[in-house]
Design an enzyme around this catalytic site. Structure first.
Site, PDB file in Angstrom:
ATOM      1  N   LYS A  86       0.819  -1.211   0.000  1.00 52.22           N
ATOM      2  CA  LYS A  86       0.000   0.000   0.000  1.00 52.22           C
ATOM      3  C   LYS A  86       0.866   1.280   0.000  1.00 52.22           C
ATOM      4  CE  LYS A  86      -3.923  -2.253   2.293  1.00 52.22           C
ATOM      5  NZ  LYS A  86      -4.928  -2.168   3.392  1.00 52.22           N
ATOM      6  N   TYR A 129     -12.386  -1.379  -3.275  1.00 53.64           N
ATOM      7  CA  TYR A 129     -12.848  -1.553  -1.894  1.00 53.64           C
ATOM      8  C   TYR A 129     -14.359  -1.305  -1.762  1.00 53.64           C
ATOM      9  CZ  TYR A 129      -8.217  -2.254   0.188  1.00 53.64           C
ATOM     10  OH  TYR A 129      -6.990  -2.767   0.565  1.00 53.64           O
ATOM     11  N   THR A 179      -5.472  -6.855  10.821  1.00 57.21           N
ATOM     12  CA  THR A 179      -5.723  -5.555  10.178  1.00 57.21           C
ATOM     13  C   THR A 179      -5.126  -4.409  10.990  1.00 57.21           C
ATOM     14  OG1 THR A 179      -7.835  -6.469   9.397  1.00 57.21           O
ATOM     15  CG2 THR A 179      -7.557  -4.072   9.264  1.00 57.21           C
ATOM     16  N   ASN A 227      -1.988   0.242   6.743  1.00 66.06           N
ATOM     17  CA  ASN A 227      -1.444  -1.010   7.266  1.00 66.06           C
ATOM     18  C   ASN A 227      -0.591  -1.806   6.281  1.00 66.06           C
ATOM     19  OD1 ASN A 227      -3.538  -1.831   5.697  1.00 66.06           O
ATOM     20  ND2 ASN A 227      -4.721  -2.795   7.331  1.00 66.06           N
ATOM     21  N   HIS A 229      -2.173  -5.362   1.494  1.00 61.56           N
ATOM     22  CA  HIS A 229      -3.489  -5.980   1.308  1.00 61.56           C
ATOM     23  C   HIS A 229      -3.280  -7.463   1.062  1.00 61.56           C
ATOM     24  CE1 HIS A 229      -7.421  -6.956  -0.382  1.00 61.56           C
ATOM     25  NE2 HIS A 229      -6.756  -7.564  -1.360  1.00 61.56           N
ATOM     26  N   GLU A 271      -9.631  -9.923  -7.799  1.00 59.33           N
ATOM     27  CA  GLU A 271      -8.652  -8.855  -7.596  1.00 59.33           C
ATOM     28  C   GLU A 271      -7.465  -8.987  -8.550  1.00 59.33           C
ATOM     29  OE1 GLU A 271      -9.963  -8.436  -2.904  1.00 59.33           O
ATOM     30  OE2 GLU A 271      -7.971  -9.204  -3.378  1.00 59.33           O
TER      31      GLU A 271
HETATM   32  P1  GTP Z   1      -7.155  -5.676   3.292  1.00 59.41           P
HETATM   33  O1  GTP Z   1      -6.204  -6.815   3.118  1.00 59.41           O
HETATM   34  O2  GTP Z   1      -6.589  -4.361   2.844  1.00 59.41           O
HETATM   35  O3  GTP Z   1      -8.513  -5.974   2.678  1.00 59.41           O
HETATM   36  O4  GTP Z   1      -7.351  -5.548   4.883  1.00 59.41           O
HETATM   37  P2  GTP Z   1      -8.138  -6.528   5.859  1.00 59.41           P
HETATM   38  O5  GTP Z   1      -8.795  -7.617   5.094  1.00 59.41           O
HETATM   39  O6  GTP Z   1      -7.209  -6.928   6.947  1.00 59.41           O
HETATM   40  O7  GTP Z   1      -9.223  -5.555   6.478  1.00 59.41           O
HETATM   41  P3  GTP Z   1     -10.668  -5.149   5.879  1.00 59.41           P
HETATM   42  O8  GTP Z   1     -10.901  -5.828   4.573  1.00 59.41           O
HETATM   43  O9  GTP Z   1     -11.646  -5.326   6.978  1.00 59.41           O
HETATM   44  O10 GTP Z   1     -10.474  -3.577   5.648  1.00 59.41           O
HETATM   45  C1  GTP Z   1      -9.889  -3.097   4.441  1.00 59.41           C
HETATM   46  C2  GTP Z   1      -8.966  -1.956   4.776  1.00 59.41           C
HETATM   47  O11 GTP Z   1      -9.734  -0.863   5.259  1.00 59.41           O
HETATM   48  C3  GTP Z   1      -7.955  -2.203   5.898  1.00 59.41           C
HETATM   49  O12 GTP Z   1      -6.832  -2.919   5.503  1.00 59.41           O
HETATM   50  C4  GTP Z   1      -7.608  -0.793   6.279  1.00 59.41           C
HETATM   51  O13 GTP Z   1      -6.708  -0.212   5.355  1.00 59.41           O
HETATM   52  C5  GTP Z   1      -8.959  -0.116   6.171  1.00 59.41           C
HETATM   53  N1  GTP Z   1      -9.633  -0.105   7.463  1.00 59.41           N
HETATM   54  C6  GTP Z   1     -10.237  -1.145   8.111  1.00 59.41           C
HETATM   55  N2  GTP Z   1     -10.743  -0.764   9.289  1.00 59.41           N
HETATM   56  C7  GTP Z   1     -10.444   0.555   9.413  1.00 59.41           C
HETATM   57  C8  GTP Z   1     -10.705   1.547  10.418  1.00 59.41           C
HETATM   58  O14 GTP Z   1     -11.313   1.281  11.449  1.00 59.41           O
HETATM   59  N3  GTP Z   1     -10.225   2.806  10.171  1.00 59.41           N
HETATM   60  C9  GTP Z   1      -9.578   3.131   9.004  1.00 59.41           C
HETATM   61  N4  GTP Z   1      -9.142   4.382   8.831  1.00 59.41           N
HETATM   62  N5  GTP Z   1      -9.321   2.233   8.052  1.00 59.41           N
HETATM   63  C10 GTP Z   1      -9.747   0.970   8.246  1.00 59.41           C
HETATM   64 MG    MG Z   2      -9.974  -7.279   3.389  1.00 55.07          MG
END
Ligand code: GTP
Ligand code: MG
Length: 139
Positions: free
Chosen positions: A11, A51, A93, A114, A117, A128
């Site tokens: 990212k 997303y 996450t 973070n 992805h 994807e």
């Molecule tokens: P990805 O691999 O990027 O999909 O992450 P993930 O699967 O671990 O988490 P998820 O799919 O639930 O959320 C997608 C992305 O949204 C996260 O990786 C973060 O970058 C962002 N995100 C998730 N929760 C939060 C939050 O509470 N605050 C903010 N600012 N961003 C969030």
């Molecule tokens: Mg995710």
């Protein structure tokens, strides 16, 4: 073949922090083979589409802004049990909850920024991968 492949992005935060090489090294040392690789940048519209599943969440706008603010590295990775093993390698996450030795523990700045992805299912890994790569760009 799809069941042995996952999709990842390094990212914008991790690209800004100059961690591309270190993250790719962790990925290949964990046994993943890179079968597609691209350095590119998402428009806000493309980040919004990628997303889309989170469009109702309160952080969606912030997420789209973040994911489109600078270049990312996109990759298709191959390994037995790729999706699940890669989720283990990246960690939780929220980096505060990520285990030692995971990519997010080492490189993530916050729950939003973070570092990486990782696809959450075989089906999404295929969707994807198709979003970023043509058939001529995967091996
Ligand atoms: P990805 O691999 O990027 O999909 O992450 P993930 O699967 O671990 O988490 P998820 O799919 O639930 O959320 C997608 C992305 O949204 C996260 O990786 C973060 O970058 C962002 N995100 C998730 N929760 C939060 C939050 O509470 N605050 C903010 N600012 N961003 C969030
Ligand atoms: Mg995710």
């Amino acid at each position: 073949m799809a069941t042995n492949r996952t999709f990842t992005m390094i990212k914008p935060d991790a690209v800004e922090d100059n961690h591309i090489g270190s993250i790719l090294a962790m990925i290949t040392e964990a046994g993943f083979k890179v079968v597609g690789l691209k350095f590119t940048k998402l428009s806000t519209e493309q980040a919004g589409t990628f997303y889309e599943v989170h469009s109702a969440r309160p952080f969606y706008g912030e997420l789209v802004e973040f994911m489109s603010r600078g270049p990312i590295v996109a990759a298709i990775l191959e390994k037995e049990n790729a999706v699940e093993d890669f989720r283990k390698l990246i960690g939780a996450t929220n980096p505060a909850n990520a285990e030692e030795g995971t990519i997010r523990k080492r490189f993530a700045r916050s729950i939003g920024e973070n570092a990486v992805h990782g696809s959450d299912s075989d089906e999404n890994a295929a969707i994807e991968g198709n979003f970023f790569f043509s058939m001529l760009e995967r091996f």
